[in-house]
Design an enzyme around this catalytic site. Structure first.
Site, PDB file in Angstrom:
ATOM      1  N   CYS A 135       0.930  -1.145  -0.030  1.00 30.15           N
ATOM      2  CA  CYS A 135      -0.014   0.088  -0.001  1.00 30.15           C
ATOM      3  C   CYS A 135       0.856   1.202  -0.020  1.00 30.15           C
ATOM      4  O   CYS A 135       1.376   1.238  -0.865  1.00 30.15           O
ATOM      5  CB  CYS A 135      -0.899  -0.089   1.211  1.00 30.15           C
ATOM      6  N   SER A 176       2.387 -17.047  33.465  1.00 27.80           N
ATOM      7  CA  SER A 176       2.354 -18.241  33.666  1.00 27.80           C
ATOM      8  C   SER A 176       3.466 -18.974  32.677  1.00 27.80           C
ATOM      9  O   SER A 176       4.151 -19.972  33.103  1.00 27.80           O
ATOM     10  CB  SER A 176       0.948 -19.127  33.325  1.00 27.80           C
ATOM     11  N   GLU A 185      -1.654  -8.676   4.375  1.00 27.58           N
ATOM     12  CA  GLU A 185      -1.688  -9.177   5.800  1.00 27.58           C
ATOM     13  C   GLU A 185      -3.086  -9.345   6.498  1.00 27.58           C
ATOM     14  O   GLU A 185      -3.299 -10.136   7.269  1.00 27.58           O
ATOM     15  CB  GLU A 185      -0.856  -8.158   6.440  1.00 27.58           C
ATOM     16  N   VAL A 198      -1.639 -15.340  31.466  1.00 20.84           N
ATOM     17  CA  VAL A 198      -1.136 -16.235  30.348  1.00 20.84           C
ATOM     18  C   VAL A 198       0.312 -15.782  30.556  1.00 20.84           C
ATOM     19  O   VAL A 198       1.416 -16.686  30.623  1.00 20.84           O
ATOM     20  CB  VAL A 198      -1.740 -15.825  28.989  1.00 20.84           C
ATOM     21  N   SER A 253       0.688 -14.216  38.548  1.00 13.74           N
ATOM     22  CA  SER A 253      -0.414 -13.924  38.720  1.00 13.74           C
ATOM     23  C   SER A 253      -1.552 -15.007  38.264  1.00 13.74           C
ATOM     24  O   SER A 253      -2.713 -14.941  38.502  1.00 13.74           O
ATOM     25  CB  SER A 253      -0.651 -12.783  37.777  1.00 13.74           C
ATOM     26  N   HIS A 271      -3.848  -5.284   0.850  1.00 13.19           N
ATOM     27  CA  HIS A 271      -3.092  -5.782   2.013  1.00 13.19           C
ATOM     28  C   HIS A 271      -3.047  -7.085   2.164  1.00 13.19           C
ATOM     29  O   HIS A 271      -4.105  -7.727   2.562  1.00 13.19           O
ATOM     30  CB  HIS A 271      -3.911  -4.904   3.040  1.00 13.19           C
TER      31      HIS A 271
END
Length: 526
Positions: free
Chosen positions: A86, A242, A184, A239, A236, A182
């Site tokens: 683009c 951990s 993507e 994600v 905590s 685009h």
């Protein structure tokens, strides 16, 4: 000897497109490492990065306006393939001698491009349909006002639309390519294949970037960084922290100490689940700090959302600091910083005047702690963190559950936070999530939760009246959490959830459902 997973790398220059991070994620999904840098990177920085290829992103500005961004001239002299998307195609064309003009016919949305011949390396063997003349047709997503009206010397036009005569161009001898659409975004159906052609075939990159190799690389780096020292981590149960816990534990074993702070603002049974999973099941060394009273005392009397957030952050730092001081040999602090945090922070290579925030995963540790930082997820996007977590053996349900705010129930209890309110909300939220899972609706919504409203409403129970609290249910559908639609959950389902909450939880007389989109509302109520 294992291969360097960063050996083959793509440099993406950011011209300000909302899709730029998506380009990086698509390249990573192919299995190749890439980084996102600002468009005005220096020649020295490019040489130091030593990319196998360069992608120029889209952007909101116009190449026809004075002062608009340009790619560094060295990009076209570095001897590596270049792919302009683009705005990236437009600046490539203009800088190499072509012409770009503002168009009165803005193209935004779905379009069909005709591929002119199949000899170019970018679009070869890709088609969504066949035109009557035998040329391949591609379904793509356009978003542009300007267009290339004359391509540079040595370039050929490789695709066109009815309104865009140069929808894609190529200089095969230099491996320079540009597309006006685009690739993507998922709306460009064959976009992933185009990017794969560029990254693998044209740039010659090997697919060395996989969850397994990322883990091996992270473990080796952690061992090299910390040596024989000890590491502390604020766990905590989310994600990021951990996955960090699992990586650091794999690298140094019991020399990692995790501190889990139960602040009284967690979901139902969350504290027990974290201790059971990481302590009992995975064998990590965890200290659990019961800090509910300390947090609720600090929050007493405060009803302003931003003030509550700051109090929760401050008290967490104080509690964590108290525990860290007890660990005399801890020299390193592990954090769950991920790549989008790096991009947004002033420390990022894309750091410009438009920096959004300075990110500290645990709210900013006190300067006197004087610990080194271990950030093994620093190069990863969230979807990559989840895939690494699966490879490490963490359960799918934990890695893919809905987002939970850092301040927890502190911003889902509106107004002043009290233990009574948190206990009611915890149970109501658990009923809602349980029923979503039972009805196979949990994974169909992006986020769902309950909110405690500090207003009393009259209700009827048996022959008597009761005057109790109100719970609001919120469920949204979104791709990026920047905008969201309220989820159209079935009425029968909502009625069932409401009945369960009112009948099973003392103190609730009414349940309402939030039908606000974002914008104008935010996803969280506070």
């Amino acid at each position: 000897m294992t291969k360097d997973i960063h050996q083959h790398r793509i440099l993406i220059l950011d011209f300000g497109s909302q899709y730029t991070q998506l380009i990086a994620r698509r390249v990573r999904e192919i299995g190749v490492y890439c980084e996102l840098w600002a468009w005005d990177v220096t020649e020295e920085q490019i040489r130091e990065f030593n990319p196998s290829g360069i992608i120029l992103s889209g952007g909101p500005e116009s190449v026809t306006e004075a002062g608009s961004p340009r790619a560094p001239e060295y990009v076209f002299n570095a001897g590596v393939p270049v792919f302009g998307i683009c705005y990236g195609m437009q600046t490539m064309a203009e800088q190499l001698g072509g012409k770009v003009q503002s168009s009165t016919e803005r193209e935004f949305g779905y379009a069909q491009v005709e591929v002119l011949g199949q000899t170019n390396a970018l679009l070869r063997s890709i088609e969504d349909a066949i035109a009557p003349n035998g040329n391949a047709l591609l379904d793509v997503w356009m978003s542009h006002g300007d267009k290339v009206t004359a391509i540079p010397a040595d370039f050929t036009t490789i695709a066109q639309t009815a309104t865009c005569p140069h929808a894609a161009m190529a200089c095969e001898s230099k491996h320079f390519y540009g597309v006006q659409f685009h690739p993507e975004v998922t709306h460009t159906r064959q976009g992933a294949r185009m990017l794969e052609h560029f990254v693998k075939d044209i740039c010659g990159c090997e697919c060395l970037w996989t969850p397994a190799t990322i883990i091996d690389d992270a473990v080796a780096r952690i061992r090299e960084q910390v040596g024989d020292d000890e590491v502390i981590l604020g766990l905590s149960g989310g994600v990021d922290s951990s996955v960090v816990a699992m990586l650091v534990h794999r690298a140094i074993g019991d020399r990692l100490t995790c501190v889990f702070v139960d602040n009284g603002l967690l979901r139902l049974n969350e504290g027990e689940q974290v201790m059971e999973m990481f302590g009992d099941h995975f064998g990590l060394n965890i200290i659990k700090v019961e800090a509910e009273e300390r947090f609720l005392s600090a929050l007493a009397g405060e009803d302003e959302p931003e003030a509550k957030r700051k109090i929760i952050g401050r008290v967490f730092v104080e509690v964590f600091d108290d525990e860290a001081k007890k660990l005399k040999n801890a020299r390193w602090l592990a954090q769950g910083t991920i790549y989008p945090d790096v991009i947004e922070s002033a420390a990022s290579k894309t750091g410009k005047a438009h920096v959004i925030k300075s990110h500290h995963n645990v709210g900013g540790m006190p300067a006197e702690m004087k610990m080194g930082l271990v950030e093994p997820l620093r190069e990863l996007f969230k979807d990559e963190v989840r895939r690494v977590g699966l490879e490490l053996g963490l359960p799918y349900d934990m890695l893919y559950r809905h987002p939970f705010p850092g301040p927890g129930l502190g911003v889902r209890v509106l107004g002043e936070v009290k233990k009574e309110y948190c206990d009611i909300l915890r149970r109501a939220d658990a009923v809602f999530i349980e029923e979503l899972r039972k009805a196979d609706l949990y994974n169909q919504v992006s986020q769902a939760f309950a909110v405690f409203l500090p207003v009393r409403s009259v209700g009827v129970m048996g022959d008597g009246r009761k005057y109790d609290w109100v719970i609001a249910l919120r469920a949204v559908e979104t791709i990026d959490f920047m905008t969201a639609h309220w989820a159209h959950l079935p009425y029968d389902f909502l009625g069932h959830v409401s009945n369960r909450i009112i009948n099973e939880i003392n103190g609730i007389s009414r349940v309402v459902y939030d039908v606000s989109g974002k914008p104008p509302a935010t996803i969280e109520w506070e």
